[in-house]
Design a protein around this motif. Sequence first.
Motif, PDB file in Angstrom:
ATOM      1  N   GLU A   1      12.983 -12.158  -1.945  1.00 49.08           N
ATOM      2  CA  GLU A   1      13.613 -11.764  -0.689  1.00 49.08           C
ATOM      3  C   GLU A   1      13.403 -10.277  -0.487  1.00 49.08           C
ATOM      4  OE1 GLU A   1      17.476 -13.017   0.497  1.00 49.08           O
ATOM      5  OE2 GLU A   1      17.310 -14.876  -0.637  1.00 49.08           O
ATOM      6  N   ASP A   2      13.228  -9.874   0.774  1.00 48.67           N
ATOM      7  CA  ASP A   2      12.944  -8.476   1.087  1.00 48.67           C
ATOM      8  C   ASP A   2      14.199  -7.618   0.922  1.00 48.67           C
ATOM      9  OD1 ASP A   2      12.039  -6.073   2.060  1.00 48.67           O
ATOM     10  OD2 ASP A   2      11.237  -6.885   3.922  1.00 48.67           O
TER      11      ASP A   2
ATOM     12  N   MET B   1       3.392  -4.919  -2.227  1.00 45.32           N
ATOM     13  CA  MET B   1       3.671  -6.281  -1.760  1.00 45.32           C
ATOM     14  C   MET B   1       3.615  -6.252  -0.232  1.00 45.32           C
ATOM     15  SD  MET B   1       6.638  -7.556  -4.362  1.00 45.32           S
ATOM     16  CE  MET B   1       6.324  -9.300  -4.265  1.00 45.32           C
ATOM     17  N   VAL B   2       3.487  -7.416   0.400  1.00 46.92           N
ATOM     18  CA  VAL B   2       3.403  -7.494   1.860  1.00 46.92           C
ATOM     19  C   VAL B   2       4.614  -8.227   2.414  1.00 46.92           C
ATOM     20  CG1 VAL B   2       0.890  -7.351   1.973  1.00 46.92           C
ATOM     21  CG2 VAL B   2       1.966  -9.581   1.769  1.00 46.92           C
ATOM     22  N   GLN B   3       5.008  -7.840   3.643  1.00 44.31           N
ATOM     23  CA  GLN B   3       6.152  -8.477   4.297  1.00 44.31           C
ATOM     24  C   GLN B   3       5.712  -9.763   4.971  1.00 44.31           C
ATOM     25  OE1 GLN B   3       7.702  -5.529   7.008  1.00 44.31           O
ATOM     26  NE2 GLN B   3       9.129  -4.750   5.472  1.00 44.31           N
TER      27      GLN B   3
ATOM     28  N   GLY C   1      12.633 -18.171   8.556  1.00 41.30           N
ATOM     29  CA  GLY C   1      13.526 -17.217   9.184  1.00 41.30           C
ATOM     30  C   GLY C   1      14.013 -16.102   8.277  1.00 41.30           C
ATOM     31  N   LYS C   2      13.609 -16.101   7.013  1.00 41.79           N
ATOM     32  CA  LYS C   2      14.020 -15.053   6.073  1.00 41.79           C
ATOM     33  C   LYS C   2      12.879 -14.066   5.875  1.00 41.79           C
ATOM     34  CE  LYS C   2      17.344 -17.281   3.033  1.00 41.79           C
ATOM     35  NZ  LYS C   2      17.606 -17.659   1.634  1.00 41.79           N
ATOM     36  N   ALA C   3      13.254 -12.796   5.722  1.00 36.96           N
ATOM     37  CA  ALA C   3      12.259 -11.768   5.424  1.00 36.96           C
ATOM     38  C   ALA C   3      11.967 -11.812   3.928  1.00 36.96           C
ATOM     39  CB  ALA C   3      12.782 -10.400   5.822  1.00 36.96           C
ATOM     40  N   MET C   4      10.687 -11.905   3.605  1.00 37.85           N
ATOM     41  CA  MET C   4      10.271 -12.025   2.206  1.00 37.85           C
ATOM     42  C   MET C   4       9.202 -10.974   1.903  1.00 37.85           C
ATOM     43  SD  MET C   4      12.009 -14.731   1.265  1.00 37.85           S
ATOM     44  CE  MET C   4      11.318 -15.453  -0.185  1.00 37.85           C
TER      45      MET C   4
ATOM     46  N   CYS D   1     -13.810   2.550  -0.910  1.00 35.73           N
ATOM     47  CA  CYS D   1     -12.822   1.512  -1.249  1.00 35.73           C
ATOM     48  C   CYS D   1     -12.667   0.601  -0.048  1.00 35.73           C
ATOM     49  CB  CYS D   1     -11.489   2.167  -1.601  1.00 35.73           C
ATOM     50  SG  CYS D   1     -10.187   0.971  -1.977  1.00 35.73           S
ATOM     51  N   LYS D   2     -12.849  -0.692  -0.247  1.00 33.13           N
ATOM     52  CA  LYS D   2     -12.798  -1.653   0.857  1.00 33.13           C
ATOM     53  C   LYS D   2     -11.553  -2.530   0.809  1.00 33.13           C
ATOM     54  CE  LYS D   2     -17.686  -1.609   1.524  1.00 33.13           C
ATOM     55  NZ  LYS D   2     -18.956  -2.095   1.164  1.00 33.13           N
ATOM     56  N   TYR D   3     -10.486  -2.037   0.186  1.00 31.13           N
ATOM     57  CA  TYR D   3      -9.248  -2.809   0.067  1.00 31.13           C
ATOM     58  C   TYR D   3      -8.556  -2.898   1.423  1.00 31.13           C
ATOM     59  CZ  TYR D   3      -4.778  -4.421  -1.766  1.00 31.13           C
ATOM     60  OH  TYR D   3      -3.654  -5.158  -2.041  1.00 31.13           O
ATOM     61  N   SER D   4      -8.117  -4.099   1.810  1.00 31.28           N
ATOM     62  CA  SER D   4      -7.401  -4.278   3.076  1.00 31.28           C
ATOM     63  C   SER D   4      -6.408  -5.425   2.958  1.00 31.28           C
ATOM     64  CB  SER D   4      -8.376  -4.552   4.220  1.00 31.28           C
ATOM     65  OG  SER D   4      -9.002  -5.794   4.038  1.00 31.28           O
ATOM     66  N   LEU D   5      -5.385  -5.376   3.818  1.00 26.28           N
ATOM     67  CA  LEU D   5      -4.337  -6.396   3.873  1.00 26.28           C
ATOM     68  C   LEU D   5      -4.111  -6.776   5.329  1.00 26.28           C
ATOM     69  CD1 LEU D   5      -1.788  -4.709   1.455  1.00 26.28           C
ATOM     70  CD2 LEU D   5      -3.144  -6.735   0.964  1.00 26.28           C
ATOM     71  N   ASN D   6      -3.723  -8.027   5.570  1.00 23.90           N
ATOM     72  CA  ASN D   6      -3.448  -8.466   6.937  1.00 23.90           C
ATOM     73  C   ASN D   6      -1.983  -8.303   7.323  1.00 23.90           C
ATOM     74  OD1 ASN D   6      -6.071  -9.194   7.570  1.00 23.90           O
ATOM     75  ND2 ASN D   6      -5.840 -11.207   6.638  1.00 23.90           N
ATOM     76  N   GLN D   7      -1.066  -8.213   6.354  1.00 27.35           N
ATOM     77  CA  GLN D   7       0.347  -8.036   6.642  1.00 27.35           C
ATOM     78  C   GLN D   7       0.784  -6.622   6.278  1.00 27.35           C
ATOM     79  OE1 GLN D   7      -0.560 -10.858   4.731  1.00 27.35           O
ATOM     80  NE2 GLN D   7      -0.468 -12.289   6.432  1.00 27.35           N
ATOM     81  N   TYR D   8       1.971  -6.228   6.765  1.00 26.73           N
ATOM     82  CA  TYR D   8       2.499  -4.885   6.545  1.00 26.73           C
ATOM     83  C   TYR D   8       2.755  -4.652   5.056  1.00 26.73           C
ATOM     84  CZ  TYR D   8       5.340  -0.720   7.126  1.00 26.73           C
ATOM     85  OH  TYR D   8       5.821   0.553   7.056  1.00 26.73           O
TER      86      TYR D   8
END
Length: 192
Positions: A186-187, A163-165, A170-173, A142-149
Amino acid sequence: MSKIDHSLFNADKHALEKEYEICPKCGSELVVKHSKNGAFLGCANYPTCDYMRAFAHHESNEIKVLDDAPCPECGRALVIRNGRYGMFIGCTGYPECDFIVHEEEEQADSLPQCPKCNKGHLQKRQNKYGKFFYACDAYPKCKYSLNQYPVAHQCEQCDWPVMVQKKRAGKAMLQCPQKACQHMIEDPYESQ
């Protein structure tokens, strides 16, 4: 911060301060050479003589003993050392005790399961340039990858389980990583 231990900042002499060093194998002059891993000193008589050495020699790789910090495994004092990959804190009882203080990393159970294969888990990795990314531990199947947390939160539009953060104005999404969706909310985990 007013109590600075200046013994931690002593610099070793640079190899270029010695102008005419000779090769201990053949007696030729040592010259600065370059490789993909960086600069080093090598014999000018190469390939006949293959002597080489690093620029910096560490007389003592122990920098400072931390008497007030005992090792959690054996109880001996911890020490600040300078190793191959930089400075680290380890046990003075090495090699009997190989305890090393590691940076705090995310636990594998805090990262979600891979949404593509549903067999592996996402884990934090580092590329050759030092940037972090999150990839499935079932690689190469499996070669699945993400750049964000990644966060285990189902997208309301496409039902993708991760989902990724992100930060927007200035808002966490949270954003859906699927290119066709890209839905943002919104996170809800930011206040926790």
